[in-house]
Design a protein around this motif. Structure first.
Motif, PDB file in Angstrom:
ATOM      1  N   PRO A   6       0.755  -1.246   0.000  1.00  0.00           N
ATOM      2  CA  PRO A   6       0.000   0.000   0.000  1.00  0.00           C
ATOM      3  C   PRO A   6       0.791   1.306   0.000  1.00  0.00           C
ATOM      4  CG  PRO A   6       0.089  -0.864   2.216  1.00  0.00           C
ATOM      5  CD  PRO A   6       0.776  -1.876   1.319  1.00  0.00           C
ATOM      6  N   ASN A   7       2.131   1.214  -0.045  1.00  0.00           N
ATOM      7  CA  ASN A   7       2.902   2.456   0.067  1.00  0.00           C
ATOM      8  C   ASN A   7       4.259   2.347  -0.622  1.00  0.00           C
ATOM      9  OD1 ASN A   7       3.724   0.615   2.266  1.00  0.00           O
ATOM     10  ND2 ASN A   7       5.082   2.291   2.859  1.00  0.00           N
ATOM     11  N   CYS A   8       4.863   3.513  -0.836  1.00  0.00           N
ATOM     12  CA  CYS A   8       6.223   3.586  -1.365  1.00  0.00           C
ATOM     13  C   CYS A   8       7.187   3.301  -0.212  1.00  0.00           C
ATOM     14  CB  CYS A   8       6.479   4.979  -1.941  1.00  0.00           C
ATOM     15  SG  CYS A   8       8.198   5.267  -2.459  1.00  0.00           S
ATOM     16  N   GLU A   9       8.129   2.408  -0.439  1.00  0.00           N
ATOM     17  CA  GLU A   9       9.098   2.067   0.604  1.00  0.00           C
ATOM     18  C   GLU A   9      10.098   3.188   0.865  1.00  0.00           C
ATOM     19  OE1 GLU A   9      11.027  -1.739   0.200  1.00  0.00           O
ATOM     20  OE2 GLU A   9       9.196  -2.656  -0.569  1.00  0.00           O
ATOM     21  N   ASN A  10      10.182   4.144  -0.039  1.00  0.00           N
ATOM     22  CA  ASN A  10      11.134   5.243   0.120  1.00  0.00           C
ATOM     23  C   ASN A  10      10.501   6.446   0.821  1.00  0.00           C
ATOM     24  OD1 ASN A  10      13.858   6.334  -0.526  1.00  0.00           O
ATOM     25  ND2 ASN A  10      12.648   7.808  -1.689  1.00  0.00           N
ATOM     26  N   CYS A  11       9.372   6.939   0.316  1.00  0.00           N
ATOM     27  CA  CYS A  11       8.783   8.171   0.876  1.00  0.00           C
ATOM     28  C   CYS A  11       7.487   7.933   1.645  1.00  0.00           C
ATOM     29  CB  CYS A  11       8.542   9.188  -0.237  1.00  0.00           C
ATOM     30  SG  CYS A  11       7.168   8.776  -1.341  1.00  0.00           S
ATOM     31  N   ASP A  12       6.998   6.693   1.665  1.00  0.00           N
ATOM     32  CA  ASP A  12       5.793   6.290   2.395  1.00  0.00           C
ATOM     33  C   ASP A  12       4.498   6.892   1.852  1.00  0.00           C
ATOM     34  OD1 ASP A  12       4.639   4.633   4.341  1.00  0.00           O
ATOM     35  OD2 ASP A  12       4.534   6.262   5.800  1.00  0.00           O
ATOM     36  N   CYS A  13       4.495   7.389   0.619  1.00  0.00           N
ATOM     37  CA  CYS A  13       3.232   7.883   0.064  1.00  0.00           C
ATOM     38  C   CYS A  13       2.310   6.699  -0.216  1.00  0.00           C
ATOM     39  CB  CYS A  13       3.463   8.708  -1.203  1.00  0.00           C
ATOM     40  SG  CYS A  13       3.900   7.758  -2.662  1.00  0.00           S
ATOM     41  N   ASP A  14       1.015   6.955  -0.189  1.00  0.00           N
ATOM     42  CA  ASP A  14       0.026   5.912  -0.424  1.00  0.00           C
ATOM     43  C   ASP A  14       0.031   5.472  -1.884  1.00  0.00           C
ATOM     44  OD1 ASP A  14      -0.825   5.974   2.211  1.00  0.00           O
ATOM     45  OD2 ASP A  14      -2.404   7.431   1.812  1.00  0.00           O
ATOM     46  N   LEU A  15      -0.063   4.177  -2.102  1.00  0.00           N
ATOM     47  CA  LEU A  15      -0.157   3.596  -3.442  1.00  0.00           C
ATOM     48  C   LEU A  15      -1.297   2.579  -3.432  1.00  0.00           C
ATOM     49  CD1 LEU A  15       3.642   3.065  -4.204  1.00  0.00           C
ATOM     50  CD2 LEU A  15       2.124   4.752  -5.252  1.00  0.00           C
ATOM     51  N   PRO A  16      -2.529   3.054  -3.614  1.00  0.00           N
ATOM     52  CA  PRO A  16      -3.671   2.146  -3.615  1.00  0.00           C
ATOM     53  C   PRO A  16      -3.532   1.076  -4.700  1.00  0.00           C
ATOM     54  CG  PRO A  16      -4.375   4.444  -3.783  1.00  0.00           C
ATOM     55  CD  PRO A  16      -2.886   4.423  -3.875  1.00  0.00           C
ATOM     56  N   ALA A  17      -4.277   0.010  -4.571  1.00  0.00           N
ATOM     57  CA  ALA A  17      -4.190  -1.104  -5.515  1.00  0.00           C
ATOM     58  C   ALA A  17      -4.406  -0.665  -6.963  1.00  0.00           C
ATOM     59  CB  ALA A  17      -5.213  -2.173  -5.140  1.00  0.00           C
ATOM     60  N   ALA A  18      -5.207   0.359  -7.195  1.00  0.00           N
ATOM     61  CA  ALA A  18      -5.505   0.823  -8.551  1.00  0.00           C
ATOM     62  C   ALA A  18      -4.538   1.909  -9.039  1.00  0.00           C
ATOM     63  CB  ALA A  18      -6.937   1.336  -8.618  1.00  0.00           C
TER      64      ALA A  18
END
Length: 75
Positions: A6-18
């Motif tokens: 659910p997120n970027c491992e670098n900046c922790d921004c949300d990355l929803p499944a879509a």
């Protein structure tokens, strides 16, 4: 089956499944497009593998096979 983290491992921004902005390596390390291109040069910092666009799971399949809710963040 991909975890769809659910997120970027670098900046922790949300990355929803879509999200079309999620990139992954062959080990499913997940990064946003911005970090992957500008910070990581499209290479995974964990395994040195290529970062490619993460596939989008169809919405009807997400009901039965949900995305992961476990956030991964590298120090």
């Amino acid at each position: 089956m991909l975890e769809l983290r659910p997120n970027c491992e670098n900046c922790d921004c949300d990355l929803p499944a879509a999200s079309s902005d999620a990139l992954i390596c062959s080990f499913e390390c997940t990064f946003c497009r911005s970090c992957a291109e500008s910070v990581l040069a499209l290479r995974c910092p964990n395994c040195s593998g290529e970062l490619v666009k993460r596939p989008i799971r169809p919405a009807e399949k997400l009901e039965r096979f949900p995305a992961s809710s476990t956030r991964v963040l590298k120090a």
